[in-house]
Write an enzyme that holds these catalytic residues in place. Structure first.
Site, mmCIF file in Angstrom:
data_model
loop_
_atom_site.group_PDB
_atom_site.id
_atom_site.type_symbol
_atom_site.label_atom_id
_atom_site.label_comp_id
_atom_site.label_asym_id
_atom_site.label_seq_id
_atom_site.Cartn_x
_atom_site.Cartn_y
_atom_site.Cartn_z
ATOM 1 N N SER A 89 0.802 -1.227 0.000
ATOM 2 C CA SER A 89 0.000 0.000 0.000
ATOM 3 C C SER A 89 0.836 1.280 0.000
ATOM 4 O O SER A 89 1.906 1.349 0.611
ATOM 5 C CB SER A 89 -0.885 -0.006 1.259
ATOM 6 O OG SER A 89 -1.419 1.261 1.498
ATOM 7 N N GLU A 129 0.174 3.663 1.750
ATOM 8 C CA GLU A 129 0.260 4.098 3.148
ATOM 9 C C GLU A 129 1.659 3.851 3.715
ATOM 10 O O GLU A 129 2.054 4.478 4.691
ATOM 11 C CB GLU A 129 -0.771 3.353 4.002
ATOM 12 C CG GLU A 129 -2.169 3.914 3.917
ATOM 13 C CD GLU A 129 -2.287 5.314 4.522
ATOM 14 O OE1 GLU A 129 -2.026 5.459 5.724
ATOM 15 O OE2 GLU A 129 -2.630 6.252 3.787
ATOM 16 N N TYR A 141 -1.736 0.054 10.665
ATOM 17 C CA TYR A 141 -2.006 -0.553 9.352
ATOM 18 C C TYR A 141 -0.772 -0.439 8.453
ATOM 19 O O TYR A 141 -0.317 -1.412 7.851
ATOM 20 C CB TYR A 141 -3.214 0.142 8.693
ATOM 21 C CG TYR A 141 -3.386 -0.238 7.232
ATOM 22 C CD1 TYR A 141 -4.027 -1.421 6.875
ATOM 23 C CD2 TYR A 141 -2.881 0.570 6.210
ATOM 24 C CE1 TYR A 141 -4.164 -1.787 5.536
ATOM 25 C CE2 TYR A 141 -3.016 0.215 4.873
ATOM 26 C CZ TYR A 141 -3.666 -0.965 4.546
ATOM 27 O OH TYR A 141 -3.785 -1.317 3.222
HETATM 28 P P1 NDP Z 1 -11.579 -4.652 1.787
HETATM 29 O O1 NDP Z 1 -11.546 -4.153 3.177
HETATM 30 O O2 NDP Z 1 -12.713 -4.274 0.906
HETATM 31 O O3 NDP Z 1 -11.536 -6.277 1.813
HETATM 32 C C1 NDP Z 1 -10.715 -6.978 2.712
HETATM 33 C C2 NDP Z 1 -10.931 -8.472 2.539
HETATM 34 O O4 NDP Z 1 -10.105 -9.187 3.481
HETATM 35 C C3 NDP Z 1 -12.371 -8.931 2.800
HETATM 36 O O5 NDP Z 1 -12.678 -9.955 1.877
HETATM 37 C C4 NDP Z 1 -12.271 -9.510 4.203
HETATM 38 O O6 NDP Z 1 -13.245 -10.473 4.491
HETATM 39 C C5 NDP Z 1 -10.894 -10.164 4.118
HETATM 40 N N1 NDP Z 1 -10.339 -10.517 5.438
HETATM 41 C C6 NDP Z 1 -9.995 -9.683 6.439
HETATM 42 N N2 NDP Z 1 -9.538 -10.383 7.486
HETATM 43 C C7 NDP Z 1 -9.580 -11.712 7.138
HETATM 44 C C8 NDP Z 1 -9.247 -12.939 7.793
HETATM 45 N N3 NDP Z 1 -8.769 -12.945 9.037
HETATM 46 N N4 NDP Z 1 -9.408 -14.122 7.120
HETATM 47 C C9 NDP Z 1 -9.891 -14.117 5.844
HETATM 48 N N5 NDP Z 1 -10.247 -12.986 5.188
HETATM 49 C C10 NDP Z 1 -10.090 -11.801 5.825
HETATM 50 O O7 NDP Z 1 -10.192 -4.248 1.111
HETATM 51 P P2 NDP Z 1 -9.867 -3.862 -0.422
HETATM 52 O O8 NDP Z 1 -10.505 -4.830 -1.312
HETATM 53 O O9 NDP Z 1 -10.081 -2.406 -0.611
HETATM 54 O O10 NDP Z 1 -8.278 -4.063 -0.439
HETATM 55 C C11 NDP Z 1 -7.701 -5.329 -0.755
HETATM 56 C C12 NDP Z 1 -6.272 -5.363 -0.225
HETATM 57 O O11 NDP Z 1 -5.505 -4.320 -0.845
HETATM 58 C C13 NDP Z 1 -6.120 -5.161 1.277
HETATM 59 O O12 NDP Z 1 -5.011 -5.947 1.703
HETATM 60 C C14 NDP Z 1 -5.774 -3.677 1.411
HETATM 61 O O13 NDP Z 1 -5.041 -3.447 2.597
HETATM 62 C C15 NDP Z 1 -4.927 -3.479 0.157
HETATM 63 N N6 NDP Z 1 -4.916 -2.151 -0.403
HETATM 64 C C16 NDP Z 1 -6.099 -1.544 -0.737
HETATM 65 C C17 NDP Z 1 -6.093 -0.307 -1.348
HETATM 66 C C18 NDP Z 1 -7.354 0.392 -1.712
HETATM 67 O O14 NDP Z 1 -7.294 1.593 -2.003
HETATM 68 N N7 NDP Z 1 -8.486 -0.298 -1.787
HETATM 69 C C19 NDP Z 1 -4.814 0.375 -1.652
HETATM 70 C C20 NDP Z 1 -3.646 -0.376 -1.281
HETATM 71 C C21 NDP Z 1 -3.706 -1.588 -0.692
HETATM 72 P P3 NDP Z 1 -14.724 -10.054 5.074
HETATM 73 O O15 NDP Z 1 -15.536 -9.692 3.867
HETATM 74 O O16 NDP Z 1 -15.153 -11.300 5.743
HETATM 75 O O17 NDP Z 1 -14.515 -8.897 6.000
HETATM 76 P P1 GDR Z 2 -6.906 5.695 3.477
HETATM 77 O O1 GDR Z 2 -8.403 5.836 2.956
HETATM 78 O O2 GDR Z 2 -6.778 5.931 4.910
HETATM 79 O O3 GDR Z 2 -6.068 6.541 2.558
HETATM 80 O O4 GDR Z 2 -6.628 4.137 3.226
HETATM 81 P P2 GDR Z 2 -9.688 6.551 3.561
HETATM 82 O O5 GDR Z 2 -10.650 6.652 2.449
HETATM 83 O O6 GDR Z 2 -10.147 5.898 4.818
HETATM 84 O O7 GDR Z 2 -9.131 8.006 3.969
HETATM 85 C C1 GDR Z 2 -8.562 8.887 3.000
HETATM 86 C C2 GDR Z 2 -8.338 10.256 3.637
HETATM 87 O O8 GDR Z 2 -9.603 10.858 3.912
HETATM 88 C C3 GDR Z 2 -9.539 11.466 5.194
HETATM 89 N N1 GDR Z 2 -10.898 11.581 5.752
HETATM 90 C C4 GDR Z 2 -11.718 10.547 6.038
HETATM 91 N N2 GDR Z 2 -11.548 9.218 5.887
HETATM 92 C C5 GDR Z 2 -12.584 8.409 6.254
HETATM 93 N N3 GDR Z 2 -12.464 7.086 6.089
HETATM 94 N N4 GDR Z 2 -13.751 8.908 6.785
HETATM 95 C C6 GDR Z 2 -13.943 10.245 6.965
HETATM 96 O O9 GDR Z 2 -14.982 10.676 7.451
HETATM 97 C C7 GDR Z 2 -12.886 11.109 6.568
HETATM 98 N N5 GDR Z 2 -12.727 12.468 6.581
HETATM 99 C C8 GDR Z 2 -11.520 12.729 6.086
HETATM 100 C C9 GDR Z 2 -8.649 10.524 6.000
HETATM 101 O O10 GDR Z 2 -8.173 11.168 7.183
HETATM 102 C C10 GDR Z 2 -7.569 10.213 4.967
HETATM 103 O O11 GDR Z 2 -6.595 11.210 4.969
HETATM 104 C C11 GDR Z 2 -7.110 3.469 2.062
HETATM 105 C C12 GDR Z 2 -7.390 2.002 2.459
HETATM 106 O O12 GDR Z 2 -8.036 1.367 1.381
HETATM 107 C C13 GDR Z 2 -6.098 1.276 2.758
HETATM 108 O O13 GDR Z 2 -6.357 -0.118 2.940
HETATM 109 C C14 GDR Z 2 -5.139 1.477 1.574
HETATM 110 O O14 GDR Z 2 -3.915 0.822 1.823
HETATM 111 C C15 GDR Z 2 -4.921 2.951 1.302
HETATM 112 O O15 GDR Z 2 -6.166 3.546 1.021
HETATM 113 C C16 GDR Z 2 -3.992 3.191 0.113
#
Ligand code: NDP
Ligand code: GDR
Length: 336
Positions: free
Chosen positions: A130, A132, A153
């Site tokens: 990520s 992050e 995280y």
């Molecule tokens: P989501 O939160 O939408 O999905 C997470 C998934 O992980 C769900 O299917 C959840 O299952 C599963 N999970 C969590 N804990 C467990 C466990 N103990 N055993 C089995 N399954 C588990 O995440 P995203 O799809 O957005 O992201 C996918 C991956 O990419 C993550 O690793 C995230 O950290 C990473 N990532 C995401 C980014 C983004 O912008 N979306 C950017 C960079 C990295 P359940 O449905 O049961 O909760």
């Molecule tokens: P992030 O995504 O923390 O970048 O992680 P998120 O959408 O939660 O926050 C982005 C930015 O928005 C600001 N923010 C808020 N965020 C949330 N969730 N809710 C609010 O009300 C709000 N107001 C302001 C946050 O402070 C932050 O700066 C996501 C996840 O998908 C991670 O798993 C992934 O790795 C990174 O993106 C890349």
């Protein structure tokens, strides 16, 4: 027929990746944890396809903490590719549940890498790393930028990143890190900022919500489209050598701009509806993330087509439909 195994298939990325791999003709297996309610809303369309369920999509109960069951699943399935997407992925929640987040995110990665090492063969591995991890490192961030993680995280993802490289170097495993910047879609979890805003825009426009309570409006992110980002996960595993890639649009916008643009799309002024509350602030904020994905463009031939405005437009459009449906059903959801 190629076989893939996905962890985190019920999440946003898992759902898009599953569809992509099925479209490419793969047999897809998924590890899904047992939950007391069905978590499969994002992939229900697949479950409704009898032919796919019988022949090409197989979900197995499993937990990323259970290394033994992962080894036996991998033995049985003999996948060509494994995509490790499962994680506790919410940054703010990771401050409230640091131990669970770190254990989830670290043990999933190491259990799968260790299972691959023990099972042997030529399994290719994708790790969901990520942006992050860059944390307070100023933009633009690329593969050479230092990591300065700012949350439990992010710390857990730094571990997973290095563990992936360590297994590649130590055991010659084809293991890749995708360092993905934020990517969003109508399938995005509703507590992430883009979806929280587009859901609120839909509901406020339909008259079933009146306010939106947010955190830090000054944070800036590089938001791309999830459907395009899962394509590059696949591309990384098709290349001749394993490597690590930054994936981003190269455009950065603030949360305030997001609110302004999303409310503007339905003719509303965000400042009439959005208020802020300390509750949604983080103990340590990542102020600015903007990725430079030149390496992925040059080596993998990948580049994003959907940028910020198109992305938010398609999300608002989907959430307007959803809110209209909710209104019709009289399903008024509490504001969060
Ligand atoms: P989501 O939160 O939408 O999905 C997470 C998934 O992980 C769900 O299917 C959840 O299952 C599963 N999970 C969590 N804990 C467990 C466990 N103990 N055993 C089995 N399954 C588990 O995440 P995203 O799809 O957005 O992201 C996918 C991956 O990419 C993550 O690793 C995230 O950290 C990473 N990532 C995401 C980014 C983004 O912008 N979306 C950017 C960079 C990295 P359940 O449905 O049961 O909760
Ligand atoms: P992030 O995504 O923390 O970048 O992680 P998120 O959408 O939660 O926050 C982005 C930015 O928005 C600001 N923010 C808020 N965020 C949330 N969730 N809710 C609010 O009300 C709000 N107001 C302001 C946050 O402070 C932050 O700066 C996501 C996840 O998908 C991670 O798993 C992934 O790795 C990174 O993106 C890349």
């Amino acid at each position: 027929m190629k076989k893939a195994l996905i962890t985190g298939v019920t999440g946003q990325d898992g759902a898009y990746l599953l569809q992509l791999l099925l479209d490419k003709g793969y047999e897809v297996h998924a590890i899904k944890r047992r939950t007391s309610t069905f978590p499969t809303a994002r992939i229900d369309n697949i479950y409704q396809d009898k032919e796919l369920i019988e022949q090409r999509f197989f979900a197995h109960y499993g937990d990323i903490h259970d290394g033994m069951s992962l080894i036996s699943a991998i033995h049985k399935i003999e996948p060509d590719e494994i995509y490790n997407l499962a994680a506790q992925s919410h940054v703010r929640v990771s401050f409230e549940n640091p131990v669970a987040t770190v254990i989830d995110n670290i043990s999933g990665t190491i259990n799968i890498l260790e299972a691959i090492r023990q099972v042997g063969g030529n399994i290719r591995f994708y790790q969901a790393s990520s942006s992050e991890m860059f944390g307070s490192t100023p933009p633009p961030q690329n593969e050479k930028s230092p990591f300065n993680p700012c949350s439990p995280y992010a710390c857990s993802k730094v571990f997973g990143y290095y563990q992936t490289i360590n297994y590649r170097q130590s055991f010659n495993i084809f293991a890749c890190n995708g360092i993905l910047f934020n990517h969003e879609s109508p399938l995005r979890g509703e507590t992430f900022v883009t979806r929280k805003v587009t859901r609120a825009v839909g509901r406020i426009k339909m008259g079933i919500q009146d306010k939106l309570t947010m955190g830090n409006l000054d944070a800036k992110r590089d938001w791309g489209y999830a459907k395009e980002y899962v394509e590059v996960m696949w591309l990384m595993l098709q290349n001749s050598v394993p490597d690590d890639y930054v994936i981003a649009t190269g455009e950065m916008h603030s949360v305030r701009e997001l609110c302004d643009f999303a409310f503007g799309l339905v003719g509303l002024n965000y400042s009439d509806y959005v208020k802020t509350d300390e509750y949604y602030y983080r103990p340590k904020e990542v102020d600015c993330l903007c990725g430079d994905s030149k390496k992925a463009r040059e080596i993998l031939g990948w580049q994003p087509k959907v940028k910020f405005k198109d992305l938010i437009e398609l999300m608002v459009e989907a959430d307007l439909k959803l809110a209209a449906e909710e209104k019709k059903l009289g399903r008024f959801i509490a504001m969060y």
